[in-house]
Write a protein that holds these residues in place. Sequence first.
Motif, PDB file in Angstrom:
ATOM      1  N   UNK A 146      48.960 -41.408 -80.666  1.00  0.00           N
ATOM      2  CA  UNK A 146      50.335 -41.329 -80.200  1.00  0.00           C
ATOM      3  C   UNK A 146      50.412 -40.226 -79.139  1.00  0.00           C
ATOM      4  N   UNK A 147      51.450 -40.249 -78.304  1.00  0.00           N
ATOM      5  CA  UNK A 147      51.618 -39.168 -77.326  1.00  0.00           C
ATOM      6  C   UNK A 147      51.681 -37.793 -77.992  1.00  0.00           C
ATOM      7  N   UNK A 148      52.105 -37.745 -79.254  1.00  0.00           N
ATOM      8  CA  UNK A 148      52.173 -36.473 -79.967  1.00  0.00           C
ATOM      9  C   UNK A 148      50.788 -35.904 -80.285  1.00  0.00           C
ATOM     10  N   UNK A 149      49.743 -36.700 -80.113  1.00  0.00           N
ATOM     11  CA  UNK A 149      48.379 -36.218 -80.356  1.00  0.00           C
ATOM     12  C   UNK A 149      47.924 -35.250 -79.276  1.00  0.00           C
ATOM     13  N   UNK A 150      48.577 -35.278 -78.143  1.00  0.00           N
ATOM     14  CA  UNK A 150      48.204 -34.405 -77.038  1.00  0.00           C
ATOM     15  C   UNK A 150      48.431 -32.946 -77.406  1.00  0.00           C
ATOM     16  N   UNK A 151      47.426 -32.128 -77.154  1.00  0.00           N
ATOM     17  CA  UNK A 151      47.502 -30.691 -77.409  1.00  0.00           C
ATOM     18  C   UNK A 151      46.547 -29.996 -76.440  1.00  0.00           C
ATOM     19  N   UNK A 152      46.931 -29.906 -75.161  1.00  0.00           N
ATOM     20  CA  UNK A 152      45.998 -29.378 -74.160  1.00  0.00           C
ATOM     21  C   UNK A 152      45.681 -27.899 -74.343  1.00  0.00           C
ATOM     22  N   UNK A 153      44.466 -27.561 -73.973  1.00  0.00           N
ATOM     23  CA  UNK A 153      44.014 -26.171 -73.917  1.00  0.00           C
ATOM     24  C   UNK A 153      43.634 -25.883 -72.475  1.00  0.00           C
ATOM     25  N   UNK A 154      43.726 -24.630 -72.092  1.00  0.00           N
ATOM     26  CA  UNK A 154      43.468 -24.209 -70.720  1.00  0.00           C
ATOM     27  C   UNK A 154      42.566 -22.981 -70.742  1.00  0.00           C
ATOM     28  N   UNK A 187      30.464 -17.536 -70.452  1.00  0.00           N
ATOM     29  CA  UNK A 187      31.641 -16.929 -71.045  1.00  0.00           C
ATOM     30  C   UNK A 187      32.773 -17.944 -70.965  1.00  0.00           C
ATOM     31  N   UNK A 188      33.391 -18.227 -72.088  1.00  0.00           N
ATOM     32  CA  UNK A 188      34.507 -19.171 -72.173  1.00  0.00           C
ATOM     33  C   UNK A 188      35.730 -18.402 -72.662  1.00  0.00           C
ATOM     34  N   UNK A 189      36.819 -18.475 -71.908  1.00  0.00           N
ATOM     35  CA  UNK A 189      38.092 -17.885 -72.331  1.00  0.00           C
ATOM     36  C   UNK A 189      39.128 -18.999 -72.337  1.00  0.00           C
ATOM     37  N   UNK A 190      40.028 -18.967 -73.323  1.00  0.00           N
ATOM     38  CA  UNK A 190      40.976 -20.074 -73.427  1.00  0.00           C
ATOM     39  C   UNK A 190      42.308 -19.654 -74.029  1.00  0.00           C
ATOM     40  N   UNK A 228      48.863 -24.361 -80.438  1.00  0.00           N
ATOM     41  CA  UNK A 228      48.414 -23.701 -81.660  1.00  0.00           C
ATOM     42  C   UNK A 228      48.668 -22.199 -81.637  1.00  0.00           C
ATOM     43  N   UNK A 229      49.259 -21.703 -80.544  1.00  0.00           N
ATOM     44  CA  UNK A 229      49.489 -20.264 -80.366  1.00  0.00           C
ATOM     45  C   UNK A 229      48.202 -19.460 -80.544  1.00  0.00           C
ATOM     46  N   UNK A 230      47.138 -19.942 -79.933  1.00  0.00           N
ATOM     47  CA  UNK A 230      45.835 -19.307 -80.063  1.00  0.00           C
ATOM     48  C   UNK A 230      45.260 -19.016 -78.685  1.00  0.00           C
ATOM     49  N   UNK A 231      44.717 -17.834 -78.525  1.00  0.00           N
ATOM     50  CA  UNK A 231      43.907 -17.453 -77.369  1.00  0.00           C
ATOM     51  C   UNK A 231      42.551 -17.054 -77.916  1.00  0.00           C
ATOM     52  N   UNK A 232      41.527 -17.188 -77.106  1.00  0.00           N
ATOM     53  CA  UNK A 232      40.213 -16.803 -77.593  1.00  0.00           C
ATOM     54  C   UNK A 232      39.168 -16.737 -76.510  1.00  0.00           C
ATOM     55  N   UNK A 269      23.530 -17.153 -82.137  1.00  0.00           N
ATOM     56  CA  UNK A 269      23.465 -16.061 -81.168  1.00  0.00           C
ATOM     57  C   UNK A 269      24.740 -15.869 -80.368  1.00  0.00           C
ATOM     58  N   UNK A 270      25.691 -16.780 -80.484  1.00  0.00           N
ATOM     59  CA  UNK A 270      26.931 -16.668 -79.741  1.00  0.00           C
ATOM     60  C   UNK A 270      27.891 -15.723 -80.440  1.00  0.00           C
ATOM     61  N   UNK A 271      28.783 -15.147 -79.656  1.00  0.00           N
ATOM     62  CA  UNK A 271      29.837 -14.291 -80.197  1.00  0.00           C
ATOM     63  C   UNK A 271      31.175 -14.779 -79.659  1.00  0.00           C
ATOM     64  N   UNK A 272      32.226 -14.478 -80.361  1.00  0.00           N
ATOM     65  CA  UNK A 272      33.541 -14.872 -79.894  1.00  0.00           C
ATOM     66  C   UNK A 272      34.603 -14.525 -80.912  1.00  0.00           C
ATOM     67  N   UNK A 273      35.835 -14.732 -80.509  1.00  0.00           N
ATOM     68  CA  UNK A 273      36.949 -14.455 -81.400  1.00  0.00           C
ATOM     69  C   UNK A 273      38.166 -15.221 -80.905  1.00  0.00           C
ATOM     70  N   UNK A 274      39.117 -15.410 -81.795  1.00  0.00           N
ATOM     71  CA  UNK A 274      40.383 -16.036 -81.402  1.00  0.00           C
ATOM     72  C   UNK A 274      41.519 -15.194 -81.955  1.00  0.00           C
ATOM     73  N   UNK A 275      42.656 -15.291 -81.290  1.00  0.00           N
ATOM     74  CA  UNK A 275      43.808 -14.481 -81.639  1.00  0.00           C
ATOM     75  C   UNK A 275      45.027 -15.384 -81.688  1.00  0.00           C
ATOM     76  N   UNK A 276      45.804 -15.246 -82.697  1.00  0.00           N
ATOM     77  CA  UNK A 276      47.017 -16.039 -82.749  1.00  0.00           C
ATOM     78  C   UNK A 276      47.540 -16.198 -84.136  1.00  0.00           C
TER      79      UNK A 276
END
Length: 150
Positions: free
Chosen positions: A61-69, A81-84, A89-93, A143-150
């Motif tokens: 459904x169109x409601x399935x859309x949840x873009x990330x940038x 390095x990936x930043x998003x 979802x009110x998440x940055x990481x 070996x990867x590192x990362x974190x998310x905030x939200x």
Amino acid sequence: MDDELNAALDLPQQIEPGEFAFTFMVDAGDGPSAQDITFTWDGSSSATWRQDISEHGGDLSPASSSPAYGWISWYNGTGLLVAYGWPDLNVDGWAHLPGAAPGTASAEVRTASDSEDALLKPWTWVLLARAIVHVLHGNYPPGATGDSYG
């Protein structure tokens, strides 16, 4: 690799700086799914992107859309390095993936002799897109590192 995961739609024959988009398959842990991504790349060692689930993925459904940038960078020539931001979802990481820069041996782009050549190859961008989706879902390689905030 599974044939279904090798599928990509609208993948340019050769990549050039500018904006380009395609649909690719990825298994981020819940089985293969079609994803849309748009990259904006100026020919340097970084790019911005927008990713979302694809309408080619079946009965969505169109409601399935949840873009990330976000943006990706490989300035050091070896790591990615990936930043998003994922507004729905009110998440940055962020994540740092050692050895995942375009053209490095562990980035699975073994036919390109260096990062510059690899960046012109469409499959390099499919691998980058997959790395982004894995990061979004918290599936970091060893070996990867990362974190998310939200």
